[in-house]
Design an enzyme around this catalytic site. Structure first.
Site, short mmCIF file in Angstrom:
data_model
loop_
_atom_site.label_atom_id
_atom_site.label_comp_id
_atom_site.label_asym_id
_atom_site.label_seq_id
_atom_site.Cartn_x
_atom_site.Cartn_y
_atom_site.Cartn_z
N ARG A 12 49.75 25.72 34.74
CA ARG A 12 51.26 26.83 34.25
C ARG A 12 51.89 25.53 34.13
NH1 ARG A 12 50.88 32.11 37.90
NH2 ARG A 12 49.53 33.67 36.49
N LYS A 62 43.86 41.08 45.38
CA LYS A 62 44.67 41.79 44.88
C LYS A 62 43.86 43.29 44.72
CE LYS A 62 48.55 38.75 43.39
NZ LYS A 62 48.93 38.77 42.43
N GLY A 102 45.82 33.21 38.23
CA GLY A 102 46.51 32.09 39.25
C GLY A 102 45.53 31.19 39.44
N GLY A 114 46.98 38.86 36.42
CA GLY A 114 47.83 40.67 36.47
C GLY A 114 47.82 41.08 34.34
P1 ADP Z 1 43.90 35.99 41.40
O1 ADP Z 1 45.33 35.09 41.49
O2 ADP Z 1 43.15 34.62 40.27
O3 ADP Z 1 44.23 37.18 40.89
P2 ADP Z 1 44.62 37.46 44.10
O4 ADP Z 1 45.54 36.92 43.75
O5 ADP Z 1 43.20 38.52 43.39
O6 ADP Z 1 43.53 36.02 42.51
O7 ADP Z 1 43.20 36.90 45.18
C1 ADP Z 1 43.82 35.26 45.24
C2 ADP Z 1 43.25 34.56 47.11
O8 ADP Z 1 41.83 35.84 47.38
C3 ADP Z 1 42.59 33.30 47.20
O9 ADP Z 1 43.98 33.78 47.58
C4 ADP Z 1 41.91 33.20 48.10
O10 ADP Z 1 41.56 33.26 49.85
C5 ADP Z 1 41.36 35.47 48.44
N1 ADP Z 1 40.69 35.29 48.76
C6 ADP Z 1 38.88 35.99 48.45
N2 ADP Z 1 37.78 36.75 48.59
C7 ADP Z 1 38.33 36.83 50.00
C8 ADP Z 1 38.33 37.93 50.79
N3 ADP Z 1 37.05 38.00 51.18
N4 ADP Z 1 39.07 37.98 52.30
C9 ADP Z 1 40.70 37.28 51.50
N5 ADP Z 1 40.92 37.04 51.41
C10 ADP Z 1 40.45 36.70 49.62
MG MG Z 2 46.79 35.49 42.54
#
Ligand code: ADP
Ligand code: MG
Length: 402
Positions: free
Chosen positions: A37, A202, A360, A384
């Site tokens: 970023r 999320k 992120g 998001g």
């Molecule tokens: P992004 O930032 O790409 O939008 P999120 O913030 O939604 O993604 O999610 C990222 C997190 O999701 C990572 O830290 C990862 O460890 C977690 N994650 C992925 N799969 C699982 C799971 N099965 N159980 C718990 N956490 C998970």
């Molecule tokens: Mg995230």
């Protein structure tokens, strides 16, 4: 969508330009684990330095509770940015106040200051528009014009994103403009087959996008923490895995809707189940419909999609002309649970189609797993924000620049 560009602000030489960046990088013990970023913010900053503007950078980092908290200081970001920019980036330990005003007034043409974390002030994210406005007014008093370049926050109606843009002549920065180009390509003339891969943690934030995606994609691959709400909707037990009980009905609706529309929703067929959430956790692979059958029983935690699922996801990706991916397939931060994310990332790099990674953690994941940015069509700095755009929602931080 039309947004005012930097050109609309006129000549910026010797002008004090406030730039809202998204410098919310992952930090552990003060060390930046992914500077994507910061890098993404540089094109606007470089251009404006060359134009002789005086730059005041503002950003948030993490989710401090509206008060100063050393853990979330932007100081390490100023240091890293200075290295990347090859020029000093002066860090100021407050966002507004005498020290901030003094640092800004000492700026010469082409110089840069970074102010402390916006979210050390509760008003930044306040639900009260009056409070936000007051904080935005104090920020606005620091500069002549405002450039909104924090793509990761344009879906937020926050003081430094929304109110500030109303108080000064304002325009979209180069990063926001570039991100929007890609999103427009994904929503207006995406080539088919169009596949979306969703994962991450999320879950409730992200489920909403599915309803909208069902209208435009051919295939939806579901991984990450979201999987378990889908499996539960199909009547399977998910042991102690991440589950949004109150979303099960909604998800059932999505499954029905997908079937009606002929959209393929692909769920994992196998899951890596662990004894606990830890790097040294014992783990095993079990069928997705029998998570409780692992040797950890009802305590078992699904932390990654299994190898057969990853192979199936990769096959679907390789047949696609357009792929949008948001959310890691598993807890990629721990090596034992990174394989699903790695396989999906590799599949994206190997397909001929247009590939976009948003989010992120997703962006951090592909870099942490050794892939480079240029192996993808585009790596978005906003998860998001991208999702809400794809959902067809109006994004306050963009509307205010129109
Ligand atoms: P992004 O930032 O790409 O939008 P999120 O913030 O939604 O993604 O999610 C990222 C997190 O999701 C990572 O830290 C990862 O460890 C977690 N994650 C992925 N799969 C699982 C799971 N099965 N159980 C718990 N956490 C998970
Ligand atoms: Mg995230």
């Amino acid at each position: 969508m039309f947004m005012r560009t930097i050109e609309s602000l006129g000549p910026l030489k010797s002008k004090t330009v406030i730039i809202r960046c998204d410098l919310n990088v992952p930090l552990s013990d003060g060390v930046i684990s992914d500077d994507g970023r910061i890098r993404a913010s540089l094109s606007t900053i470089r251009e404006l330095r060359e134009a002789g503007a005086r730059l005041v950078l503002i950003s948030h980092l993490g989710r401090p509770k509206g008060v100063p908290d050393a853990e979330y200081s932007l100081r390490p970001v100023a240091e890293r940015m200075s290295e990347l920019l090859g020029a000093p980036v002066r860090f100021v330990e407050e966002t507004i106040g005498d020290a901030a005003s003094a640092a800004v007034s000492e700026l010469s043409d082409g110089e840069v200051v970074l102010l402390e974390n916006l979210r050390f002030t509760a008003a930044e994210t306040s639900k009260d528009a009056g409070e936000r406005r007051e904080f935005a007014e104090r920020l606005a008093s620091l500069g002549d014009v405002f450039i909104s370049d924090g793509f990761g926050v344009v879906h937020r109606q926050q003081a430094s994103v929304y109110e500030l843009a109303q108080l000064l002549p304002s325009a979209a920065g180069r990063l926001v403009a570039a991100e929007l180009d890609v999103l427009q390509r994904l929503t207006t003339d995406a080539k088919r087959p169009y596949t979306v891969v969703l994962g991450g943690s999320k879950v409730s934030d992200k489920l909403g996008v599915i309803a909208h995606l069902l209208e435009r994609v051919d295939t939806l691959l579901i991984g990450g923490g979201m999987v378990f709400t889908f499996l539960a909707a199909q009547g399977h037990s998910v042991a102690a895995s991440l589950l949004e009980t109150d979303q099960i009905e909604t998800v059932r609706g999505y499954l029905d809707e997908a079937e009606r529309r002929g959209v393929r929703i692909v769920l994992p067929v196998d899951i890596v189940v662990a004894e606990k959430f830890a790097a040294d956790a014992a783990h095993e692979i079990v069928p997705a419909d029998a998570i409780e059958s692992s040797r950890f029983g009802a305590e078992g935690l699904g932390l990654d999609i299994g190898p057969s699922s990853a192979t199936a996801f990769a096959a679907a990706i390789s047949q696609s002309e357009t792929v949008f991916w948001n959310g890691p397939m598993g807890v990629f931060e721990i090596d034992a649970f990174a394989a699903g994310t790695r396989t999906v990332a590799r599949a994206l790099t190997e397909t001929e189609g247009f590939t976009v990674v948003g989010g992120g953690d997703s962006a951090a994941a592909v870099r942490a797993l050794g892939f480079s940015d240029d192996q993808f069509g585009h790596i978005s700095t906003g998860g998001g924000a991208s999702l809400e755009y794809l959902e067809g929602k109006s994004l306050p931080g963009l509307e205010v620049l129109a």
